[in-house]
Design a protein around this motif. Structure first.
Motif, PDB file in Angstrom:
ATOM      1  N   GLY A 191       0.806  -1.214   0.000  1.00 34.71           N
ATOM      2  CA  GLY A 191       0.000   0.000   0.000  1.00 34.71           C
ATOM      3  C   GLY A 191       0.836   1.260   0.000  1.00 34.71           C
ATOM      4  O   GLY A 191       0.579   2.188  -0.794  1.00 34.71           O
ATOM      5  N   PHE A 192       1.824   1.324   0.869  1.00 30.88           N
ATOM      6  CA  PHE A 192       2.653   2.530   0.921  1.00 30.88           C
ATOM      7  C   PHE A 192       3.492   2.687  -0.345  1.00 30.88           C
ATOM      8  O   PHE A 192       3.786   3.804  -0.758  1.00 30.88           O
ATOM      9  N   GLU A 193       3.871   1.574  -0.967  1.00 31.63           N
ATOM     10  CA  GLU A 193       4.633   1.687  -2.213  1.00 31.63           C
ATOM     11  C   GLU A 193       3.759   2.271  -3.321  1.00 31.63           C
ATOM     12  O   GLU A 193       4.207   3.113  -4.108  1.00 31.63           O
ATOM     13  N   LEU A 194       2.495   1.825  -3.400  1.00 29.94           N
ATOM     14  CA  LEU A 194       1.583   2.401  -4.382  1.00 29.94           C
ATOM     15  C   LEU A 194       1.372   3.884  -4.124  1.00 29.94           C
ATOM     16  O   LEU A 194       1.424   4.706  -5.054  1.00 29.94           O
ATOM     17  N   LEU A 195       1.142   4.268  -2.883  1.00 33.83           N
ATOM     18  CA  LEU A 195       0.895   5.670  -2.557  1.00 33.83           C
ATOM     19  C   LEU A 195       2.102   6.536  -2.899  1.00 33.83           C
ATOM     20  O   LEU A 195       1.953   7.653  -3.407  1.00 33.83           O
ATOM     21  N   SER A 196       3.293   6.039  -2.619  1.00 32.03           N
ATOM     22  CA  SER A 196       4.510   6.788  -2.952  1.00 32.03           C
ATOM     23  C   SER A 196       4.646   6.936  -4.470  1.00 32.03           C
ATOM     24  O   SER A 196       4.994   8.015  -4.969  1.00 32.03           O
ATOM     25  N   TRP A 197       4.348   5.880  -5.207  1.00 31.94           N
ATOM     26  CA  TRP A 197       4.425   5.923  -6.671  1.00 31.94           C
ATOM     27  C   TRP A 197       3.423   6.930  -7.222  1.00 31.94           C
ATOM     28  O   TRP A 197       3.736   7.705  -8.131  1.00 31.94           O
ATOM     29  N   LEU A 198       2.227   6.962  -6.671  1.00 33.56           N
ATOM     30  CA  LEU A 198       1.210   7.899  -7.139  1.00 33.56           C
ATOM     31  C   LEU A 198       1.615   9.346  -6.866  1.00 33.56           C
ATOM     32  O   LEU A 198       1.361  10.234  -7.686  1.00 33.56           O
ATOM     33  N   ARG A 199       2.255   9.596  -5.733  1.00 34.31           N
ATOM     34  CA  ARG A 199       2.677  10.969  -5.396  1.00 34.31           C
ATOM     35  C   ARG A 199       3.709  11.491  -6.386  1.00 34.31           C
ATOM     36  O   ARG A 199       3.796  12.699  -6.631  1.00 34.31           O
ATOM     37  N   ASP A 200       4.495  10.597  -6.964  1.00 33.57           N
ATOM     38  CA  ASP A 200       5.574  11.023  -7.863  1.00 33.57           C
ATOM     39  C   ASP A 200       5.147  11.057  -9.334  1.00 33.57           C
ATOM     40  O   ASP A 200       5.955  11.396 -10.198  1.00 33.57           O
ATOM     41  N   LEU A 201       3.892  10.701  -9.637  1.00 35.37           N
ATOM     42  CA  LEU A 201       3.497  10.582 -11.039  1.00 35.37           C
ATOM     43  C   LEU A 201       3.438  11.924 -11.763  1.00 35.37           C
ATOM     44  O   LEU A 201       4.049  12.102 -12.808  1.00 35.37           O
ATOM     45  N   ASP A 202       2.660  12.858 -11.241  1.00 35.70           N
ATOM     46  CA  ASP A 202       2.490  14.176 -11.865  1.00 35.70           C
ATOM     47  C   ASP A 202       2.104  14.025 -13.335  1.00 35.70           C
ATOM     48  O   ASP A 202       2.794  14.504 -14.251  1.00 35.70           O
ATOM     49  N   LEU A 203       0.967  13.365 -13.594  1.00 36.49           N
ATOM     50  CA  LEU A 203       0.554  13.075 -14.961  1.00 36.49           C
ATOM     51  C   LEU A 203      -0.112  14.270 -15.627  1.00 36.49           C
ATOM     52  O   LEU A 203      -0.813  15.041 -14.971  1.00 36.49           O
TER      53      LEU A 203
END
Length: 351
Positions: free
Chosen positions: A245-257
């Motif tokens: 869960g925390f890995e997904l949340l961290s990945w989403l924070r860095d997306l900036d799509l």
């Protein structure tokens, strides 16, 4: 607890973990009253497997698995909350009988309405009366939330009354199918990067763990939590566990799509360089096209796929398959598709 309110509003099955006497049952009853939903309280320790799997009876010469009265009341209401209280006091045979109830809303030969929510509460096994560990299959059907109370909230509750969980600015009713599709596309893009997190079956007793089923819960939760990072983290971690869960949340924070409409309107708009972000962008674009439903938007999306195909054809092929399945009736294939013949063939869209 806002996460509980969002889960119930989004019809996500949820389990509250907390010490005895901390108001879990009272909170669920109050939430049901606030939302105008009838609540049926079912305590596993005083039930038999037949209370969930149905009691076999003869009807017209055939065997019928008759549902209990609580299930009939929910079916007659057409909606409501099934509250499975004291879940860790249910022995393994009863937990096994609950599996179809939680996942399929099936109680014997009765299927509960889809709008019936499932909420459960449990004390840690060591704090429960004759407690049992939660089985991995049952744990994998629920979002796990920690129920905590502070001394200040208890003191305020005795002074001014205990308020039910609130949404605090969140509006689950405003969520559209396209929002859920976009969240699913983001989770799918993440799992392409971290395929080892798709499934991780625990060796022993556990709470949340990642599987295709719980990633589906996490994707739906993402769509319903809006900009509330705290609620999003509670629900996502509660669905797939802390590590995933925390890995997904961290990945989403860095997306900036980039915005999908910007990409569809401007053929020169910059695209991300990382493959996982390109997957996420195209997934978001396909969700946007499906929500828009117009032939013009669908046709413009092929131009974007053609741009992606020049550098990452495998990513373009995946998006092409999804886009083709959403073709409006009056849509005409644009000329750019002619340049995509190898891509469309690899996607299985051409012989």
């Amino acid at each position: 607890m806002n996460a509980l309110s969002v889960a119930v509003s989004a019809n996500l099955p949820v389990l509250l973990w907390g010490a005895p006497g901390t108001g879990k049952t009272s909170a669920v009853l109050a939430l049901g009253e606030r939302l105008g939903l009838p609540v049926e309280v079912v305590v596993g320790s005083i039930r038999e497997p037949s209370d969930f799997a149905g009691l076999p009876v003869l009807r017209d010469g055939r065997t019928w698995f008759a549902p209990p009265r609580w299930a009939e009341r929910l079916a007659e209401s057409g909606t409501g909350i099934l509250f499975l209280d004291e879940l860790t006091t249910a022995p393994p045979a009863v937990q096994a009988a609950m599996l179809r109830v939680v996942l399929e809303r099936a109680v014997g030969d009765l299927t509960l309405p889809a709008s019936v929510r499932v909420v459960a509460a449990a004390n840690p096994p060591e704090q429960a009366a004759d407690g049992w560990d939660l089985s991995a299959p049952l744990a994998n059907r629920l979002i796990h939330l920690d129920w905590t109370v502070s001394a200040a909230s208890v003191a305020d509750g005795f002074t001014a009354g205990f308020p039910p969980p609130s949404l605090d600015g969140l509006d689950p009713a405003a969520v559209r199918p396209a929002d859920v599709s976009r969240s699913r596309a983001l989770v799918g893009a993440f799992l392409r990067v971290r395929p080892e997190l798709v499934l991780s079956v625990p060796d022993g007793p556990s709470r949340a763990w990642p599987s295709p089923r719980t990633w589906e819960l996490a994707a739906t939760a993402l769509a319903y939590t809006g900009s509330s990072e705290a609620v999003r983290a509670e629900l996502v971690v509660g669905a797939v566990g802390e590590a995933a869960g925390f890995e997904l949340l961290s990945w989403l924070r860095d997306l900036d799509l980039p915005d999908p409409e910007t990409l569809l309107s401007d053929p020169t708009a910059p695209l991300p360089e990382r493959v996982d972000r390109v997957h996420a962008v195209l997934g978001s674009v396909v969700a946007h096209v499906a929500a828009d439903g117009s032939a013009d938007t669908w046709q413009r999306a092929w131009t974007l796929i053609a741009r992606v195909a020049r550098h990452t054809p495998d990513v373009a092929a995946t998006a092409a398959r999804s886009l083709a399945a959403r073709r409006p009736r009056d849509a005409v294939l644009p000329g750019t598709v002619l340049h995509l013949t190898p891509i469309l063939r690899s996607a299985g869209l051409l012989p």
